[in-house]
Motif scaffolding. Structure first.
Motif, mmCIF file in Angstrom:
data_model
loop_
_atom_site.group_PDB
_atom_site.id
_atom_site.type_symbol
_atom_site.label_atom_id
_atom_site.label_comp_id
_atom_site.label_asym_id
_atom_site.label_seq_id
_atom_site.Cartn_x
_atom_site.Cartn_y
_atom_site.Cartn_z
ATOM 1 N N MET A 1 45.067 -10.242 64.894
ATOM 2 C CA MET A 1 44.603 -9.327 63.846
ATOM 3 C C MET A 1 43.145 -8.949 64.081
ATOM 4 O O MET A 1 42.296 -9.811 64.292
ATOM 5 C CB MET A 1 44.737 -9.998 62.468
ATOM 6 N N ASN A 2 42.855 -7.662 64.057
ATOM 7 C CA ASN A 2 41.500 -7.181 64.263
ATOM 8 C C ASN A 2 40.714 -7.312 62.959
ATOM 9 O O ASN A 2 41.050 -6.685 61.947
ATOM 10 C CB ASN A 2 41.536 -5.716 64.717
ATOM 11 N N PHE A 3 39.655 -8.123 62.982
ATOM 12 C CA PHE A 3 38.861 -8.385 61.778
ATOM 13 C C PHE A 3 38.233 -7.111 61.212
ATOM 14 O O PHE A 3 37.969 -7.019 60.008
ATOM 15 C CB PHE A 3 37.765 -9.405 62.100
ATOM 16 N N LEU A 4 37.986 -6.116 62.080
ATOM 17 C CA LEU A 4 37.312 -4.901 61.643
ATOM 18 C C LEU A 4 38.245 -3.899 60.961
ATOM 19 O O LEU A 4 37.776 -2.903 60.413
ATOM 20 C CB LEU A 4 36.632 -4.217 62.841
ATOM 21 N N ILE A 5 39.548 -4.176 60.980
ATOM 22 C CA ILE A 5 40.498 -3.265 60.340
ATOM 23 C C ILE A 5 40.287 -3.287 58.824
ATOM 24 O O ILE A 5 40.265 -4.347 58.197
ATOM 25 C CB ILE A 5 41.958 -3.652 60.662
ATOM 26 N N MET A 6 40.142 -2.108 58.247
ATOM 27 C CA MET A 6 39.920 -2.000 56.807
ATOM 28 C C MET A 6 41.167 -1.465 56.131
ATOM 29 O O MET A 6 41.670 -0.380 56.462
ATOM 30 C CB MET A 6 38.740 -1.063 56.522
ATOM 31 N N GLU A 7 41.685 -2.240 55.209
ATOM 32 C CA GLU A 7 42.799 -1.850 54.362
ATOM 33 C C GLU A 7 42.756 -2.738 53.128
ATOM 34 O O GLU A 7 42.085 -3.784 53.148
ATOM 35 C CB GLU A 7 44.138 -1.987 55.093
ATOM 36 N N PRO A 8 43.421 -2.358 52.048
ATOM 37 C CA PRO A 8 43.358 -3.165 50.830
ATOM 38 C C PRO A 8 43.723 -4.621 51.072
ATOM 39 O O PRO A 8 44.731 -4.920 51.726
ATOM 40 C CB PRO A 8 44.375 -2.478 49.909
ATOM 41 N N PHE A 9 42.845 -5.523 50.609
ATOM 42 C CA PHE A 9 43.045 -6.973 50.651
ATOM 43 C C PHE A 9 42.975 -7.568 52.062
ATOM 44 O O PHE A 9 43.354 -8.720 52.273
ATOM 45 C CB PHE A 9 44.361 -7.369 49.979
ATOM 46 N N SER A 10 42.473 -6.803 53.021
ATOM 47 C CA SER A 10 42.226 -7.357 54.353
ATOM 48 C C SER A 10 40.920 -8.154 54.306
ATOM 49 O O SER A 10 40.127 -8.013 53.370
ATOM 50 C CB SER A 10 42.109 -6.224 55.385
ATOM 51 N N PRO A 11 40.649 -9.001 55.306
ATOM 52 C CA PRO A 11 39.371 -9.732 55.315
ATOM 53 C C PRO A 11 38.158 -8.804 55.211
ATOM 54 O O PRO A 11 37.210 -9.097 54.474
ATOM 55 C CB PRO A 11 39.408 -10.463 56.666
ATOM 56 N N MET A 12 38.198 -7.676 55.935
ATOM 57 C CA MET A 12 37.073 -6.742 55.889
ATOM 58 C C MET A 12 36.909 -6.111 54.511
ATOM 59 O O MET A 12 35.792 -5.834 54.063
ATOM 60 C CB MET A 12 37.251 -5.653 56.955
ATOM 61 N N PHE A 13 38.017 -5.921 53.819
ATOM 62 C CA PHE A 13 37.977 -5.383 52.453
ATOM 63 C C PHE A 13 37.177 -6.316 51.547
ATOM 64 O O PHE A 13 36.321 -5.883 50.769
ATOM 65 C CB PHE A 13 39.408 -5.212 51.934
ATOM 66 N N PHE A 14 37.453 -7.614 51.662
ATOM 67 C CA PHE A 14 36.749 -8.592 50.822
ATOM 68 C C PHE A 14 35.294 -8.761 51.273
ATOM 69 O O PHE A 14 34.409 -8.999 50.439
ATOM 70 C CB PHE A 14 37.479 -9.931 50.841
ATOM 71 N N VAL A 15 35.049 -8.632 52.583
ATOM 72 C CA VAL A 15 33.665 -8.668 53.065
ATOM 73 C C VAL A 15 32.877 -7.522 52.428
ATOM 74 O O VAL A 15 31.742 -7.705 51.970
ATOM 75 C CB VAL A 15 33.610 -8.567 54.608
ATOM 76 N N GLY A 16 33.492 -6.335 52.376
ATOM 77 C CA GLY A 16 32.854 -5.187 51.757
ATOM 78 C C GLY A 16 32.552 -5.427 50.289
ATOM 79 O O GLY A 16 31.456 -5.102 49.797
ATOM 80 N N LEU A 17 33.503 -6.011 49.569
ATOM 81 C CA LEU A 17 33.302 -6.309 48.147
ATOM 82 C C LEU A 17 32.168 -7.313 47.950
ATOM 83 O O LEU A 17 31.331 -7.150 47.060
ATOM 84 C CB LEU A 17 34.593 -6.862 47.541
ATOM 85 N N ILE A 18 32.158 -8.352 48.799
ATOM 86 C CA ILE A 18 31.121 -9.387 48.677
ATOM 87 C C ILE A 18 29.738 -8.809 48.957
ATOM 88 O O ILE A 18 28.781 -9.058 48.213
ATOM 89 C CB ILE A 18 31.422 -10.568 49.617
ATOM 90 N N LEU A 19 29.631 -8.030 50.035
ATOM 91 C CA LEU A 19 28.340 -7.416 50.375
ATOM 92 C C LEU A 19 27.871 -6.469 49.279
ATOM 93 O O LEU A 19 26.677 -6.407 48.954
ATOM 94 C CB LEU A 19 28.449 -6.670 51.707
ATOM 95 N N THR A 20 28.814 -5.738 48.696
ATOM 96 C CA THR A 20 28.479 -4.818 47.607
ATOM 97 C C THR A 20 27.975 -5.585 46.392
ATOM 98 O O THR A 20 26.985 -5.206 45.761
ATOM 99 C CB THR A 20 29.709 -3.966 47.217
#
Length: 257
Positions: free
Chosen positions: A1-20
């Motif tokens: 799984m590519n960590f940089l893939i952005m889609e709802p509830f993916s790891p990157m999605f939550f990283v975005g929420l946390i950073l925000t």
């Protein structure tokens, strides 16, 4: 799984929420004890920068061949500037946030407080196919999510900096405002479509669901332009009351202390 893939509830999605969330907390801590004028100017500068980023993101779409190809595969024309104006609820709020602070308008602040976060939440949880399942490093993905995360934190910024406190009497006014704007936008959509200026014009998703699963479901129930979105009030109205209740409880506790 590519960590940089952005889609709802993916790891990157939550990283975005946390950073925000971290950004919002840091911003509030930095300006919380500043003067009203300093807070107001900080918000104006921040969301003016967000708007510039938003326009750069729209420019990136104009040269994105993959984005154009995906639209064409749906039977829509490729990129069209008339379909990419800041007239969706989430990106409209970026502009309104600047105006609300510049003119110190409680009505506009209320619009941003309630409609900003909720308007951003839906596209984040249910993005169109062009904006899900791709690397966050793609300009269209980065721009899309930055704009929506910025709209998402309008509520905590306004409340955290004590620039706006909701009242129950504001709820009806904001609801009527959102509905009035959505009707006006629907008329604009239909004019653009009928005249051929923008055949795929669908601001606020009032004309068709744009492949978003939840909206597709609603459209099957009520296959009528604009009206098919009315069931979303089942979620919007309780959200507004809960938000108002929470901030009023917090205010009452501070008063008691």
């Amino acid at each position: 799984m590519n960590f940089l893939i952005m889609e709802p509830f993916s790891p990157m999605f939550f990283v975005g929420l946390i950073l925000t969330a971290v950004f919002a907390v840091c911003f509030i801590r930095k300006y919380r004890n500043k003067s009203y004028e300093q807070k107001r100017k900080a918000i104006i500068v921040m969301y003016s920068i967000v708007f510039v980023i938003f326009m750069l993101y729209k420019y990136s779409l104009s040269v994105d061949k993959e984005y154009a190809a995906m639209r064409i595969s749906k039977g829509l024309p490729g990129f069209n500037w008339f379909e990419e104006l800041p007239l969706n609820l989430c990106n409209m709020n970026i502009i309104i946030m600047v105006l609300a602070m510049a003119f110190e308008s409680r009505a506009l602040q209320g619009f941003c407080f309630f409609a900003g976060s909720f308007g951003a939440l839906f596209p984040l949880l249910m993005p169109p196919a062009e904006f899900t399942g791709f690397s966050i490093l793609l300009p269209r993905m980065l721009g899309y999510y930055l704009a929506h995360y910025a709209a998402l934190i309008e509520t905590p910024l306004l409340a955290g900096l004590d620039l706006y406190r909701p009242k129950y009497s504001d709820i009806g006014k904001v609801l009527l405002s959102v509905m009035a704007v959505s009707i006006a936008v629907t008329i604009l959509n239909l004019i653009f479509i009928k005249t051929g200026i923008a055949p795929g014009c669908n601001y606020f998703y009032t004309v068709y669901p744009s492949g978003i699963s939840f909206l597709e479901f609603l459209y099957k129930l009520i296959p009528v332009t604009w009206f098919y979105l009315l069931p979303t009030l089942i979620f919007i109205v309780p959200y507004m009351f809960i938000l108002t209740y929470c901030f009023n409880i917090k205010r009452e506790k501070k008063t008691d202390e």
